[in-house]
Motif scaffolding. Sequence first.
Motif, PDB file in Angstrom:
ATOM      1  N   THR A  91       0.857  -1.181   0.000  1.00 19.39           N
ATOM      2  CA  THR A  91       0.000   0.000   0.000  1.00 19.39           C
ATOM      3  C   THR A  91       0.894   1.232   0.000  1.00 19.39           C
ATOM      4  N   LYS A  92       0.465   2.271  -0.683  1.00 13.32           N
ATOM      5  CA  LYS A  92       1.272   3.482  -0.860  1.00 13.32           C
ATOM      6  C   LYS A  92       0.515   4.701  -0.365  1.00 13.32           C
ATOM      7  N   ALA A  93       1.257   5.680   0.090  1.00 16.31           N
ATOM      8  CA  ALA A  93       0.672   6.962   0.474  1.00 16.31           C
ATOM      9  C   ALA A  93       0.240   7.707  -0.786  1.00 16.31           C
ATOM     10  N   THR A  94      -0.696   8.623  -0.617  1.00 16.38           N
ATOM     11  CA  THR A  94      -1.143   9.442  -1.746  1.00 16.38           C
ATOM     12  C   THR A  94      -0.021  10.373  -2.183  1.00 16.38           C
ATOM     13  N   SER A  95      -0.238  11.087  -3.248  1.00 17.44           N
ATOM     14  CA  SER A  95       0.810  11.961  -3.777  1.00 17.44           C
ATOM     15  C   SER A  95       1.249  13.018  -2.773  1.00 17.44           C
ATOM     16  N   ASP A  96       0.362  13.387  -1.843  1.00 22.33           N
ATOM     17  CA  ASP A  96       0.761  14.349  -0.805  1.00 22.33           C
ATOM     18  C   ASP A  96       1.238  13.629   0.460  1.00 22.33           C
ATOM     19  N   GLN A  97       1.577  12.344   0.314  1.00 19.29           N
ATOM     20  CA  GLN A  97       2.200  11.536   1.369  1.00 19.29           C
ATOM     21  C   GLN A  97       1.304  11.310   2.584  1.00 19.29           C
TER      22      GLN A  97
END
Length: 182
Positions: free
Chosen positions: A9-15
């Motif tokens: 799972t990854k953070a969104t573009s704004d982390q």
Amino acid sequence: LFDSAIERTKATSDQIWGVGAYVGRAGRLTLDSSTVDSSQEAHILAEGTGTRVVARNGTELRGTVRSVRYTVSPGIVVQNDATFVADGLVVAESAGPGLLVTGTASAFITDSVFESNSFAGIAVAGGSLDLSGGSVADTSADDNLGGGVGMFVADLTSSSSTMTIDGATIDNNIYGGVWVQD
């Protein structure tokens, strides 16, 4: 989740976020013989009154990945009156504590392994922990927070912290086995 996997799972573009599983608002989650691997920020975030997460039967949580937004990426965060119950769980290679219990939350851990996490294998800051059997080992210092202790207990919030350990092995942690501070 039975014999299931949550991976990368990854953070969104704004982390923001990147959590393997979020459980809140009195939600319930059981992980049974499952894996959560390479989550960015935390594998499990449980919060709120009535929220309950159970991990059992060899469930493995491995390798959180820290983003630029957060100071640490614990394996499990249990906060704000939530409850976490584990039996036969493995938490390894977190970029922060393997388990963080805070904000009057509770964790009940039996025969589980916390290994190769950073800062602390298990940290309790304003919550309670009952640890029975299992092990907390090979904790390293964290790049942001230092540490390197097996068990960390501190009253860092307005709530008091409690920890009970019965029959667990705390071994080979870089800075110390148990660290208790007010």
